[in-house]
Write a protein that holds these residues in place. Structure first.
Motif, PDB file in Angstrom:
ATOM      1  N   LEU A   1       0.819   4.130  -2.994  1.00  0.00           N
ATOM      2  CA  LEU A   1       0.037   5.751  -2.777  1.00  0.00           C
ATOM      3  C   LEU A   1       1.277   6.679  -3.200  1.00  0.00           C
ATOM      4  O   LEU A   1       1.276   7.731  -3.576  1.00  0.00           O
ATOM      5  CB  LEU A   1       0.154   6.281  -1.006  1.00  0.00           C
ATOM      6  N   ALA A   2       2.525   5.948  -2.780  1.00  0.00           N
ATOM      7  CA  ALA A   2       3.766   6.851  -3.730  1.00  0.00           C
ATOM      8  C   ALA A   2       3.832   7.263  -5.229  1.00  0.00           C
ATOM      9  O   ALA A   2       3.840   7.838  -5.737  1.00  0.00           O
ATOM     10  CB  ALA A   2       5.515   6.309  -3.145  1.00  0.00           C
TER      11      ALA A   2
ATOM     12  N   TRP B   1       9.448   7.459   0.626  1.00  0.00           N
ATOM     13  CA  TRP B   1       8.678   9.307   0.198  1.00  0.00           C
ATOM     14  C   TRP B   1       9.786   9.862  -0.509  1.00  0.00           C
ATOM     15  O   TRP B   1      10.252  10.873  -1.767  1.00  0.00           O
ATOM     16  CB  TRP B   1       7.481   9.348   0.976  1.00  0.00           C
TER      17      TRP B   1
ATOM     18  N   LYS C   1       1.024  -1.472  -0.378  1.00  0.00           N
ATOM     19  CA  LYS C   1       0.234  -0.014   0.291  1.00  0.00           C
ATOM     20  C   LYS C   1       0.776   1.843   0.042  1.00  0.00           C
ATOM     21  O   LYS C   1       0.740   2.187  -0.385  1.00  0.00           O
ATOM     22  CB  LYS C   1      -0.995  -0.450   1.017  1.00  0.00           C
ATOM     23  N   TRP C   2       1.839   1.007   0.679  1.00  0.00           N
ATOM     24  CA  TRP C   2       2.509   2.605   0.802  1.00  0.00           C
ATOM     25  C   TRP C   2       3.155   3.001   0.007  1.00  0.00           C
ATOM     26  O   TRP C   2       3.843   3.870  -0.989  1.00  0.00           O
ATOM     27  CB  TRP C   2       3.879   2.275   2.217  1.00  0.00           C
TER      28      TRP C   2
ATOM     29  N   TRP D   1      -3.249   3.529   3.394  1.00  0.00           N
ATOM     30  CA  TRP D   1      -1.920   4.106   3.455  1.00  0.00           C
ATOM     31  C   TRP D   1      -0.576   3.336   3.174  1.00  0.00           C
ATOM     32  O   TRP D   1       0.624   3.276   3.219  1.00  0.00           O
ATOM     33  CB  TRP D   1      -1.643   5.924   3.488  1.00  0.00           C
TER      34      TRP D   1
END
Lengths: 446, 313
Positions: free
Chosen positions: A303-304, B278, A299-300, B268
């Motif tokens: 998202l990115a 990120w 999921k992370w 998330w």
């Protein structure tokens, strides 16, 4: 090369019959040159003109759908190398790779991950678009069963069939024909057989060769065999090969109008380390891939990657907007300050970032000004005392706070008097002109 | 139709400089092509990642990245040694954050002391950053430049409101200089011109067109950097030819995606990986747009981007 309006005009009947809806053949030719109308609107065009114009007017990179139904994604159709020139058109599809040698349970689980990957980000629904089934078992019957299972468990995803055995691929295509799978693919050894399968079922086909040169020869061969919807795999594996091959392919298509490479590109970025894979995937997303195949979709990571894709495919000429609402930053109590700004995304990011930096919890009222920055919105009459007053009243923020003070951007200090008239009982405070002065401003109040 | 590799040949070239001392000095810039396109030009130096430390405990950093330095971040010297000796950082960026009037408002002399201590403790090249307070930086960076005299550091950031004193200090003590403007190619160009008009060589400048995090304006930074690089190469614009800096960590490690626990936003995914991804993806995008020197925070993000650079060069 694209033809000019005058060159097109010379090929038209020059009768000014108006059947196309334009007053003259010249007007029609001019519109055609801009891509604003189809040649088929002219009923009297000659066969010769059709052929010449058809080839010249075809877009430099072919566009077609990956998958079917509402969630099909358009791929290809790009017109520029750099996003500041013009918008990147069709966001690249992300696909999860699964091997048919996995157990049914594992396959079902991975397909469900794809099916449930959708996330909402700033008003757009983003998802993993496709699932790619790799023929690893060497058993055609197993492959067909695996493809059926995956397609059933990810009912809206596009299906990519990574299988170079034409017989096994043919059976799998047949099993999920209604989903219009992408056949992946044809190489020098199997091109005839694969093209026959693609043609028989009306599905797109990936051409696989080592490097753009060999690839261009292969796509010409495949096109000669009657397949028009082609995807390019140049054999790029490393991040360098991805950026170099994809750049060469897009330049060839756009700057040289080299038709054999005028197709969307597929890159596989499988790496053992999911974080590293995400970084290499971002190279492919930024540098011209239309489909990116991933080994995992945590999921992370989704998202990115979704966010990167969304950022880079934003129209540079249309200001990015954020939703009109009262944003809470930190955990503001009823007595926390209330600031206002416009909904240009960059304005919002900078102002909210500086409020975060101040570490003073606050509310930020973001008003819809069609994505204009504060001064531009004020100059355009969209950020006026009357409109601000209406927005604040209708937002209902009054019920959530224990004071009646609104902090106005310093750039529009001129509005404070008029705003105090329109917002009865409110105190209007003029804040800093520049966002970087917000932390000091907020701390000095606290 | 036969295929011909579509090469561009540019008249311009990105300038290059080195920073640091002796065999630990590193070179940035020097390419005559868009990033990583070796088929048409040379990119003689590999992009460099400087590992960010600061002169006060990182209370305001999110847990994911604070945790990575928890045993050393109380002391800038220990922190710098950790980056050099344990993480094998090729460069270190020391942010003198405690000098900010809203933080501890420490004096320029204090900051100069920290700079001396860190320089004495490590051999890798140093980037010395102020607290991004226009007025305060113009005294802090002058003192820091003097303290680092002879060490060939990069100091910054010089901005429109304070560049004069900082440029003079960099000139006097022979440092390289960061010229920072806010997300506008014309402002970047104008500042570079103003700085060179003071007699500062453009060959010692690095342009910071302002970074932004993935999801928070990244596309603006990306396009401004691409346009700067195209101006340098295709238009041979000498004012746009200094290498480019991407100060990634400070923009990434404050946004919601690097802070919000998984319990609050289950869709998330895990917080640690999310934050690291990120920073790594923001940095990778900056490299593709033309960044020569990155400033980053999390060791795992730095390692990931180094692996990507290994594949790109």
């Amino acid at each position: 090369m694209a033809l000019t309006g005058i060159q097109i005009f010379k090929l038209l009947p020059k009768t000014n019959c108006k059947k196309c809806g334009f007053p003259t053949c010249l007007a029609f030719a001019m519109k055609l040159a801009q891509g604003g109308v189809e040649l088929s609107a002219c009923p009297d065009v000659s066969e010769e003109a059709k052929k010449t114009l058809g080839e010249a007017s075809a877009p430099p990179i072919r566009t077609f759908d990956l998958g079917t139904g509402e969630k099909a994604v358009k791929i290809g159709g790009e017109t520029v190398l750099f996003r500041h020139e013009k918008k990147f058109v069709n966001p690249c599809a992300l696909a999860l790779n699964v091997k048919d040698s996995l157990s049914d349970g594992e396959l079902a689980e991975k397909a469900s991950e794809v099916a449930s990957s959708e996330i909402d980000r700033v008003g757009q629904k983003l998802r993993v678009d496709a699932v790619c089934v790799e023929y690893a078992s060497g058993d055609a019957a197993r492959y067909e069963a695996a493809v059926r299972l995956v397609a059933e468990k990810a009912p809206e995803a596009a299906v990519i069939l990574n299988c170079k055995d034409a017989a096994a691929a043919g059976a799998a295509v047949k099993a999920v024909e209604g989903r219009k799978p992408l056949l992946y693919g044809a190489d020098d050894g199997n091109a005839e057989a694969m093209a026959a399968v693609a043609k028989a079922h009306g599905v797109p086909l990936v051409a696989c060769a080592e490097g753009p040169g060999a690839l261009s020869a292969l796509t010409e061969k495949i096109r000669g065999l009657g397949v028009e919807d082609i995807v390019l795999d140049s054999g790029a594996k490393t991040a360098k090969e991805i950026i170099e091959h994809n750049t060469q392919i897009r330049r060839s298509a756009l700057k040289k109008n080299f038709k054999p490479l005028g197709y969307p590109v597929i890159n596989s970025v499988l790496r053992d380390d999911p974080l590293f894979e995400a970084s290499v995937a971002s190279v492919a997303i930024a540098k011209y891939a239309s489909i990116v195949i991933l080994g995992s979709i945590e999921k992370w990571k989704n998202l990115a990657l979704f966010t990167l894709r969304q950022n880079l495919y934003t129209d540079p000429q249309v200001p990015m907007q954020v939703e009109q609402k009262i944003y809470e930053i930190g955990e503001p109590g009823a007595d926390a300050p209330l600031m206002i700004t416009t909904n240009f995304s960059l304005t919002y990011f900078i102002v909210s970032g500086e409020i975060e930096n101040s570490r003073v919890p606050a509310r930020l009222a973001v008003m819809d000004c069609e994505g204009l920055s504060v001064l531009t919105a004020w100059a355009a009459g969209k950020f006026t005392a009357a409109k601000i007053a209406q927005f604040i009243k209708e937002s209902g923020v009054e019920n959530r706070i224990s004071h009646k003070e609104l902090i106005l951007p310093g750039q529009v200090a001129i509005l404070s008097g008029a705003l105090e008239d329109k917002l009865e009982g409110w105190k209007i405070t003029v804040g800093p002109r520049e966002a970087n002065a917000i932390p000091t401003f907020l701390k000095n109040r606290a | 139709m036969s295929y011909v590799i579509p090469k561009e040949s540019y008249t311009g070239k990105v300038l290059s400089f080195d920073f640091g001392k002796d065999d630990r000095a590193v070179t940035v810039g020097g390419e005559n092509t868009l990033p990583f396109l070796s088929f048409e030009g040379q990119q003689p130096s590999r992009p460099v990642i400087a590992c960010e430390i600061q002169d006060c405990p990182p209370d305001d950093w999110p847990d994911t990245v604070k945790e990575a330095y928890k045993d050393v971040s109380g002391d800038p010297v220990a922190w710098a040694r950790h980056c050099q000796d344990v993480l094998n950082a090729k460069a270190i960026a020391l942010r003198l954050l405690s000098t900010h009037p809203d933080r501890d408002d420490r004096s320029a002399e204090d900051a100069a002391g920290t700079v001396r201590d860190v320089l004495a403790a490590v051999d890798v090249p140093l980037v010395i950053l102020g607290s991004n307070h226009i007025e305060k930086d113009s005294t802090v960076l002058v003192a820091a430049a003097e303290a680092a005299s002879g060490y060939n550091c990069i100091i910054g950031k010089a901005q429109e409101g304070n560049y004069k004193t900082i440029v003079a200090a960099a000139l006097a003590h022979n440092h390289k200089l960061i010229a920072m403007s806010e997300l506008d190619i014309n402002l970047a160009k104008q500042l570079n011109i103003l700085i060179t008009q003071m007699g500062f060589s453009k060959e010692k400048l690095i342009t910071d067109p302002m970074c932004s995090a993935l999801g928070y304006g990244l596309e603006y930074t990306y396009s401004v950097m691409e346009r700067i690089r195209l101006a340098a190469l295709a238009q041979n614009d000498p004012t746009m030819q200094p290498p480019i800096l991407g100060d990634v960590g400070m923009y990434v490690w404050k946004i919601k995606e690097t802070v919000a626990p998984e319990a609050d936003v289950p869709e998330w995914g895990t917080l640690r990986e999310r934050g690291i991804a990120w920073e790594a993806i923001t940095a990778t995008a900056m490299l593709l747009a033309g960044t020569n020197l990155l400033i980053m925070r999390h060791p795992a993000a730095i390692e990931t981007v180094e692996k990507t650079i290994d594949e790109l060069v």
